[in-house]
Design an enzyme around this catalytic site. Structure first.
Site, short mmCIF file in Angstrom:
data_model
loop_
_atom_site.label_atom_id
_atom_site.label_comp_id
_atom_site.label_asym_id
_atom_site.label_seq_id
_atom_site.Cartn_x
_atom_site.Cartn_y
_atom_site.Cartn_z
N TYR A 97 -27.71 4.05 -53.30
CA TYR A 97 -28.33 4.54 -52.49
C TYR A 97 -27.83 5.90 -51.83
O TYR A 97 -28.13 6.25 -51.60
CB TYR A 97 -29.23 3.70 -51.48
N THR A 136 -22.17 -5.01 -49.86
CA THR A 136 -20.99 -5.49 -49.52
C THR A 136 -21.94 -6.76 -48.58
O THR A 136 -21.55 -6.60 -46.97
CB THR A 136 -20.46 -4.89 -48.67
N THR A 140 -19.28 -0.67 -46.43
CA THR A 140 -19.50 -1.32 -44.87
C THR A 140 -18.82 -2.13 -44.98
O THR A 140 -19.26 -3.25 -45.88
CB THR A 140 -20.58 -1.23 -43.99
N ARG A 159 -23.15 6.95 -44.09
CA ARG A 159 -24.24 6.61 -42.76
C ARG A 159 -25.56 6.85 -43.17
O ARG A 159 -26.35 7.57 -42.25
CB ARG A 159 -23.53 7.19 -41.72
N VAL A 160 -26.12 6.00 -44.31
CA VAL A 160 -27.39 7.60 -44.89
C VAL A 160 -28.48 6.17 -44.63
O VAL A 160 -28.28 5.25 -44.38
CB VAL A 160 -27.15 7.20 -45.62
N LYS A 214 -18.04 2.12 -37.59
CA LYS A 214 -19.71 2.07 -37.67
C LYS A 214 -19.96 0.50 -38.80
O LYS A 214 -21.10 0.17 -37.96
CB LYS A 214 -18.90 2.04 -39.97
N GLY A 244 -34.84 -5.18 -40.71
CA GLY A 244 -34.20 -5.77 -42.20
C GLY A 244 -33.72 -4.61 -43.03
O GLY A 244 -32.69 -4.18 -42.19
N CYS A 285 -27.67 -3.34 -43.96
CA CYS A 285 -27.31 -2.42 -43.02
C CYS A 285 -26.97 -3.93 -41.26
O CYS A 285 -26.16 -3.93 -41.33
CB CYS A 285 -27.86 -1.52 -42.52
N ARG A 323 -34.61 -4.27 -49.66
CA ARG A 323 -33.45 -5.41 -49.22
C ARG A 323 -33.43 -6.50 -47.94
O ARG A 323 -33.95 -5.30 -47.26
CB ARG A 323 -32.14 -5.30 -49.16
N ARG A 333 -46.16 -3.13 -36.60
CA ARG A 333 -45.84 -1.95 -35.97
C ARG A 333 -46.79 -1.17 -35.93
O ARG A 333 -46.43 -0.32 -35.48
CB ARG A 333 -45.72 -1.63 -37.80
#
Ligand code: SAJ
Length: 482
Positions: A24, A107, A144, A178-179, A231, A286, A289, A367, A446
């Site tokens: 991604y 990572t 990251t 930063r996506v 970050k 989730g 990140c 993920r 949601r």
């Protein structure tokens, strides 16, 4: 002029670039470099592994291996492949022909509890770069990482593998991605870019690499470690903001009020330096990140050289926020149990229709999805569970259907976990007919459905933060014949 500055000057402007990790982050980054007129050629490096090797051929055919909606990405891949400016290869030895290499490799954390990250894939990548590193090249970590990694582990491995010295023979920097899925190209072009070198020459060379792909964004130069903290902190702050509204949502349920009224109220105080970044409560946090970057930051201060002045053993506010957000799937489960109990039903033997497996709206990215711990709790309690998602196709150990009717059929409880746009048009009449229940349960994680529409049709409704509705009077109606 330092030795490195001389080397970079002799090498001249950056022309050939390599990107390790066709995911991604790596794919949009590589094709944007390739689309920049000042760069001649970009190589995307992808291991020819069983799980990801298929990406090499797809990319070289000009196709995107990323499934979710990514505006403009497929077209741009097609364009730069056709122009011969981008090529994907498993041959890492070609790194030696390049001026700059970036690493966009996952990572994850092996176990957040003891703050041990799993850097195995990243280390493999860094070793591969080290093997083919040449004097005057630039290496940039986009993944990251724990603060201190660029000047620590990465520098060490690169020097070991290459026999060269960072800051003298080659440049080294961190420029975190930063996506967000769903707007990958837009984010790279428009977000300001944090660029941190291990020294000034490295920072300057990295600024040269990223400036051509920015349309709106500015480059913000700093040190490598400051870039790593920037970050991890920006994601930790976002997680904290989400935890703040999730905690408030739990309070509003307990106090019988609507968190969205309160949110509108709190959000209305603006101006004179007052910033209110009030985010949205939900079924959980989730992704790759927010679920781990807090632990990178925590680890950074733990392995850092300085002494931290903070009460021994006390959780930081950031770790607490992680715990609040990790609780939300369990809260969704508790809401489902409570709603079924209102009908004298138990989880055991009930059918639960889960709507949404992706961790984020309108994407195939699952993920660390909050849906998984929710499903595990239901199964453990003896429920039968079916999962619907319009985007996510495969997920280890979970059968995911894109046929909503099949999933909702005969369901005792319909549970919204991801905010996919499709679920905003879920109709109470239709859902009741297909569930074939007099009083189906609906749990909204949601805020995508209108409670009164469903309550009016005999549903037992519960929603995150909807204390104003969660104890509504149940309209007992006869079952609608299937
Ligand atoms: N979420 C909420 N409430 C909200 C916002 C999000 O519950 O108000 C949940 C989402 O449903 C999702 C999770 O949090 O499960 C993460 O959502 P996200 O919108 O933060 O998406 P990410 O994780 O893909 O993107 C974040 C972004 N970070 C920041 O905005 C500081 C993105 O800019 C980063 O590039 C990305 O992390 C990353 O790759 O680090």
């Amino acid at each position: 002029m330092s030795k490195l500055e001389k080397l970079l000057k002799e090498r001249g402007p950056i022309k050939k670039i390599g990107v390790l990790g066709m995911g991604y982050v790596g794919i949009p980054a590589a094709v944007l470099f390739a689309d920049a007129p000042c760069f001649e050629k970009v190589l995307g490096f992808q291991r020819n592994s069983k799980s990801s090797g298929y990406k090499i051929e797809m990319l070289n055919r000009g196709e995107s291996p990323l499934k979710g909606e990514e505006p403009g990405l497929e077209e741009l891949i097609g364009k730069v492949v056709k122009a011969g400016k981008f090529e994907c290869t498993p041959d890492f030895s070609r790194i030696s022909e390049l001026d700059a290499v970036t690493l966009a490799i996952q990572t994850p954390f092996a176990n957040p509890k003891d703050l041990e990250p799993d850097f195995s894939a990243l280390i493999d990548g860094i070793r591969n770069v080290g093997k083919y590193l040449r004097p005057g090249m630039l290496v940039v970590l986009e993944s990251t990482i724990t603060p201190g990694t660029t000047e620590g582990m990465a520098k060490q491995i690169l020097e070991e593998e290459s026999g060269l010295k960072a800051g003298e023979d080659f440049a080294l920097a961190h420029a975190p991605e930063r996506v967000m899925v769903g707007r990958l190209l837009k984010n790279i072009r428009e977000h300001d870019r944090i660029v941190g070198g291990i020294d000034e020459a490295s920072t300057k060379r990295a600024v040269e690499l990223y400036s051509p792909v920015l349309t709106v964004g500015q480059v913000i130069p700093m040190s490598a470690t400051a870039a790593e903290v920037t970050k991890t902190a920006e994601n930790t702050f976002r997680d904290l903001q989400i935890a703040a509204i999730n905690q408030l949502a739990l309070y509003c349920e307990a106090m019988g009020i609507n968190v969205y009224d309160v949110r509108t109220g709190v959000d209305s105080l603006k101006g004179e330096g007052i910033t209110r970044a009030v985010l949205w409560p939900g079924a959980g946090v989730g992704g790759h990140c927010l679920t781990k970057d807090t632990y990178h930051l925590e680890r950074g201060v733990k392995i850092g050289k300085g002494e931290l002045d903070y009460p021994e053993g006390a959780d930081s506010i950031y770790v607490l926020a992680r715990k609040v957000n990790d609780f939300m799937p369990a809260h969704m489960y508790n809401l489902t149990v409570a709603a079924l109990e209102r009908l004298g039903k138990k989880m055991d033997g009930s059918k639960v229709a889960m709507l949404g497996w992706a961790f984020i709206k309108d994407s195939d990215d699952a993920r660390n999805t909050p849906s998984e711990p929710y499903r595990d709790l239901c199964l453990k309690a003896g429920a039968s569970v079916m999962v619907h998602d319009p985007y996510v196709v495969n997920y280890p150990g979970v059968k995911i259907s894109d046929n909503l009717e099949e999933v909702v059929r005969n369901a005792d409880a319909i549970v919204v976990l991801a905010g996919h746009s499709a679920y905003s048009s879920l109709k109470a009449d239709w859902a009741k007919k297909v569930s074939a229940k007099a009083n189906p349960v609906i749990i909204d994680g949601r805020n995508v459905i209108e409670p009164d529409e469903f309550i009016g049709k005999g549903f037992v409704y519960k929603g995150i933060g909807r204390g104003d509705k969660n104890s509504h009077k149940i309209k007992l109606r006869a079952a609608t014949p299937p």
